[in-house]
Design a protein around this motif. Sequence first.
Motif, mmCIF file in Angstrom:
data_model
loop_
_atom_site.group_PDB
_atom_site.id
_atom_site.type_symbol
_atom_site.label_atom_id
_atom_site.label_comp_id
_atom_site.label_asym_id
_atom_site.label_seq_id
_atom_site.Cartn_x
_atom_site.Cartn_y
_atom_site.Cartn_z
ATOM 1 N N ASP A 161 40.464 38.321 41.955
ATOM 2 C CA ASP A 161 39.322 39.674 42.167
ATOM 3 C C ASP A 161 38.792 39.671 40.136
ATOM 4 O OD1 ASP A 161 41.533 40.891 41.045
ATOM 5 O OD2 ASP A 161 41.231 42.461 41.634
ATOM 6 N N GLU A 208 47.977 39.958 52.075
ATOM 7 C CA GLU A 208 46.318 40.366 51.482
ATOM 8 C C GLU A 208 45.655 40.386 50.907
ATOM 9 O OE1 GLU A 208 46.297 45.417 50.851
ATOM 10 O OE2 GLU A 208 48.240 44.567 50.499
ATOM 11 N N GLN A 209 45.976 39.701 49.710
ATOM 12 C CA GLN A 209 45.595 38.950 48.257
ATOM 13 C C GLN A 209 44.332 37.892 49.060
ATOM 14 O OE1 GLN A 209 45.133 37.360 43.610
ATOM 15 N NE2 GLN A 209 46.777 37.832 44.582
ATOM 16 N N ARG A 220 43.154 38.101 52.363
ATOM 17 C CA ARG A 220 42.618 38.358 53.241
ATOM 18 C C ARG A 220 41.260 39.118 52.196
ATOM 19 N NH1 ARG A 220 46.933 39.903 56.216
ATOM 20 N NH2 ARG A 220 47.174 41.733 55.328
ATOM 21 N N ASP A 221 41.872 40.011 51.257
ATOM 22 C CA ASP A 221 40.700 40.729 50.368
ATOM 23 C C ASP A 221 40.087 39.159 49.538
ATOM 24 O OD1 ASP A 221 40.104 43.090 49.158
ATOM 25 O OD2 ASP A 221 41.169 41.484 47.705
ATOM 26 N N THR A 237 38.898 37.001 51.070
ATOM 27 C CA THR A 237 37.233 36.537 52.252
ATOM 28 C C THR A 237 36.367 36.105 51.490
ATOM 29 O OG1 THR A 237 39.070 37.097 53.665
ATOM 30 C CG2 THR A 237 36.803 37.083 54.296
ATOM 31 N N ARG A 238 35.858 37.602 50.785
ATOM 32 C CA ARG A 238 34.826 37.509 50.051
ATOM 33 C C ARG A 238 33.668 36.681 49.272
ATOM 34 N NH1 ARG A 238 36.587 43.096 46.169
ATOM 35 N NH2 ARG A 238 38.142 41.962 45.442
#
Length: 262
Positions: free
Chosen positions: A144, A180-181, A183-184, A186-187
């Motif tokens: 991120d 989870e990372q 999927r996160d 996706t943005r």
Amino acid sequence: MFLLLGPASCTDEARDAAVDRDGSRVPPPSSSDVADDGRIEVGRKLLKAGRYPEAAVLFETVVAQRPDLARANFYKGLILQNQKAHSSALGWYEVARDLGQEFPERDLLPYYMAWCAYYSGRPRDARLEIDRFLGRTTDSPRADAHFLKGLIHFDADELEEAQLSFASAIEIAEASSDPEQVRDMTRAWVRQADVLMRLGRNRQALGSIDRAVQLAPDLQEAWFRKYTIHSRLGEDAAADEARARWQELRSELLDATSGGSR
């Protein structure tokens, strides 16, 4: 609602601790000169357990009693950032930084400051802080962080640089063993599609958005972009299908937010 002191009062008090009576700047104390506070570890455990109101009260107390402690100011900022009070949080992070002490989370300060600066409408500061964070050697790069750098480049119309940053975020996330990372991020696929569309590379953009839909089948913005890309490519049937799915998801969200009263 939490009872929180305004950042200005804490900022002034903490900075006063580093200024001599004649107004000259005093070198900030090192971590060895400033005793830690055991309550901070208690607060960290509360945060990990999701007990945010209790953690907020605890850090409020600690920072009021120990404005000289950089780590306390850092966690005060973290609580405010969690509440999306980004501008206020940034002020507390700046105090933590300016006190000049070493503490376990010190290397993460530029990362948190960058996000707060970005959401506070300070893109130049956000760029400086995220570059500082990414410029440090780390064994655990954060996807991120590259995503934020991509957003900053995109907002500045630096499309090639944005594409490279989003690609880095995707690469790190996809290589992670943490679902989870993945999927996160996706943005990041969605934003990469935005960049590619702006560059006129619609077929590549479709590949990015298809991956976003695969990761998050119920993501409205992904389906809307899929509809847009298919339309640009002249693929009317696929565009109609994507548009129908986007409208379906939009209707479901409206029903959910209105309590089904529509």
